[in-house]
Design a protein around this motif. Structure first.
Motif, PDB file in Angstrom:
ATOM      1  N   GLY A  42       0.816  -1.205   0.000  1.00  0.00           N
ATOM      2  CA  GLY A  42       0.000   0.000   0.000  1.00  0.00           C
ATOM      3  C   GLY A  42       0.849   1.254   0.000  1.00  0.00           C
ATOM      4  O   GLY A  42       2.086   1.194  -0.052  1.00  0.00           O
ATOM      5  N   TYR A  65      -0.358   8.525   3.128  1.00  0.00           N
ATOM      6  CA  TYR A  65      -0.449   9.954   2.830  1.00  0.00           C
ATOM      7  C   TYR A  65      -0.644  10.716   4.134  1.00  0.00           C
ATOM      8  O   TYR A  65      -1.016  10.128   5.158  1.00  0.00           O
ATOM      9  N   LYS A  98      -2.750  12.898   6.328  1.00  0.00           N
ATOM     10  CA  LYS A  98      -4.168  13.227   6.440  1.00  0.00           C
ATOM     11  C   LYS A  98      -4.406  14.683   6.845  1.00  0.00           C
ATOM     12  O   LYS A  98      -5.490  15.217   6.605  1.00  0.00           O
ATOM     13  N   THR A 108      -8.368  14.817   1.636  1.00  0.00           N
ATOM     14  CA  THR A 108      -8.839  13.535   1.098  1.00  0.00           C
ATOM     15  C   THR A 108      -7.646  12.794   0.521  1.00  0.00           C
ATOM     16  O   THR A 108      -6.700  13.407   0.012  1.00  0.00           O
ATOM     17  N   ALA A 109      -7.695  11.489   0.596  1.00  0.00           N
ATOM     18  CA  ALA A 109      -6.583  10.684   0.092  1.00  0.00           C
ATOM     19  C   ALA A 109      -6.508  10.763  -1.426  1.00  0.00           C
ATOM     20  O   ALA A 109      -7.539  10.880  -2.100  1.00  0.00           O
ATOM     21  N   THR A 152      -6.267   9.175  -5.103  1.00  0.00           N
ATOM     22  CA  THR A 152      -6.907   7.940  -5.564  1.00  0.00           C
ATOM     23  C   THR A 152      -6.179   7.310  -6.746  1.00  0.00           C
ATOM     24  O   THR A 152      -6.219   6.092  -6.909  1.00  0.00           O
ATOM     25  N   GLY A 164      -2.307   8.113   6.874  1.00  0.00           N
ATOM     26  CA  GLY A 164      -3.439   7.421   6.268  1.00  0.00           C
ATOM     27  C   GLY A 164      -2.952   6.430   5.229  1.00  0.00           C
ATOM     28  O   GLY A 164      -1.913   6.644   4.593  1.00  0.00           O
ATOM     29  N   TRP A 200      -3.650   4.202   1.688  1.00  0.00           N
ATOM     30  CA  TRP A 200      -4.468   4.198   0.473  1.00  0.00           C
ATOM     31  C   TRP A 200      -3.816   3.306  -0.568  1.00  0.00           C
ATOM     32  O   TRP A 200      -2.682   2.870  -0.432  1.00  0.00           O
ATOM     33  N   PRO A 216      -8.951   0.565  -7.220  1.00  0.00           N
ATOM     34  CA  PRO A 216      -7.646   0.474  -6.542  1.00  0.00           C
ATOM     35  C   PRO A 216      -7.233  -0.985  -6.430  1.00  0.00           C
ATOM     36  O   PRO A 216      -8.077  -1.870  -6.286  1.00  0.00           O
ATOM     37  N   LEU A 229     -10.556  -1.508   5.857  1.00  0.00           N
ATOM     38  CA  LEU A 229      -9.548  -0.831   5.040  1.00  0.00           C
ATOM     39  C   LEU A 229      -9.377  -1.506   3.683  1.00  0.00           C
ATOM     40  O   LEU A 229      -9.185  -0.840   2.660  1.00  0.00           O
TER      41      LEU A 229
END
Length: 354
Positions: A143, A146, A148, A153-154, A156, A249, A251, A260, A323
């Motif tokens: 993964g 990032y 936060k 917002t993360a 994408t 975070g 993502w 994803p 998650l």
């Protein structure tokens, strides 16, 4: 596929120091084999920053039960294999724990010997070798992280990372050295549909990349502090780190217009060939796959049990399941990656000028 800096040889005490003394004095190998010690070479991520990781608990419990002291040496996945290979004529490690494709690489170099740990019958066939040279002890997924606080917002998609706002705010660990760094190549080749388009993208991303890092584990603190906005990692390590890093975070990048994706990146363990304390290594491998140790994988380590008969219901397990929701998990062609890894890394070096 992991990551941290290689600890200096002077930091390795106990078994390694005694082995060197025996060698210098002409001591017999049998004397060393009787020591109540086991030496582990491992990729980072399972030992806690504050002594509260899965390794910390497992090693403490193992030492209490067996009176066998665990000597621990940590480095990047590739570094650990390279070190074990250099020491092949004078083996120092008893157990090697690293990530794909480096565990397969270790096997191909003749560094591992067959041993089927107690409990490995409950490990899925895809997570262990058919010839008993290695088995996963903690399951995990690749993964990114990032900040936060700075990013409301993360991100994408991969394409977002080429935006000017990320200039010198992105870093990923070195492919071919770090397990998670190699995972960047694997995921990019999957998401972009092959080596050439993946290298084309990574060449473009290089404009925002701070530069190579031998340690994936050291990137998350930089993200938490805001020195970086995005870095690579893996779910288990980053989830554990997030307990002390509130701005972290997790993502999973996607190709524009696609879901994803991620892939399994387990910590795989094997008994080192000609290990100086082979019997102790076997005992530790058995202990790692014991029912209690596997229950601790999620509750203590923030990872996923390697045994399919262990159903984790703790708070961490529930949060980890959420998650992973909506993330497509693919299975890399490890045979191809193992055979062509050097070529893929060379292509990355050429594309990025690294």
């Amino acid at each position: 596929m992991r990551k941290s800096h290689l600890k200096p040889l002077a930091a390795v005490t106990g078994a390694l120091a005694l082995a060197a003394t025996l060698s210098a004095c002409g001591g017999s190998p049998s004397a060393a084999s009787d020591e109540k010690v086991v030496t582990v070479y491992s990729a980072d991520g399972l030992k806690g920053e504050n002594g509260d990781g899965w390794y910390d608990k497992v090693f403490k419990d193992f030492e209490k039960k067996t009176d066998i002291k665990v000597e621990y040496v940590e480095g990047g996945s590739g570094e650990m294999v390279q070190r074990a290979a250099r020491e092949k004529s004078n083996t120092q490690a008893d157990v090697l724990v690293t990530l794909p494709p480096f565990i397969q690489q270790a096997d191909s170099k003749g560094l591992l010997t067959a041993y089927e740990p107690v409990g490995s019958d409950q490990v899925d066939g895809a997570d262990k070798s058919s010839d008993s040279k290695w088995t996963s002890v903690v399951n995990n997924y690749f993964g990114f992280v990032y900040n936060k606080k700075e990013l409301k917002t993360a991100p994408t998609t991969w394409d977002e990372l080429t935006d000017a706002k990320y200039k010198e705010k992105i870093q990923y660990s070195t492919p071919g050295v770090a397990g998670d760094g190699t995972a960047v190549l694997i995921k990019a080749m999957h998401d972009f549909g092959g080596k050439e388009p993946a290298m084309e993208y990574l060449k473009k991303l290089q404009a925002n990349n701070v530069g190579p890092s031998a340690s994936t584990g050291k990137l998350a603190p930089k993200v938490d502090k805001g020195e970086l906005l995005v870095a690579n990692g893996d779910v288990q390590m980053n989830y554990a780190q997030s307990k002390d890093m509130p701005n972290l975070g997790i993502w999973f990048p996607a190709k524009s217009g696609s879901k994803p994706t991620t892939f399994a990146l387990p910590y795989a363990a094997g008994l080192v060939s000609k290990a100086p304390h082979s019997a102790n290594g076997k005992k530790l491998l058995d202990f790692m796959l014991s029912e209690q140790a596997q229950k601790d994988v999620s509750e203590v380590g923030g990872g996923f049990s390697a045994r399919k008969d262990i159903e984790a219901t703790d708070a961490n397990a529930i949060e980890l399941s959420k998650l992973m929701g909506g993330v497509e998990v693919f299975e890399p062609d490890w045979s191809d990656i193992g055979a062509n890894l050097d070529g893929y890394v060379d292509a990355w070096k050429t594309a990025t000028g690294s």
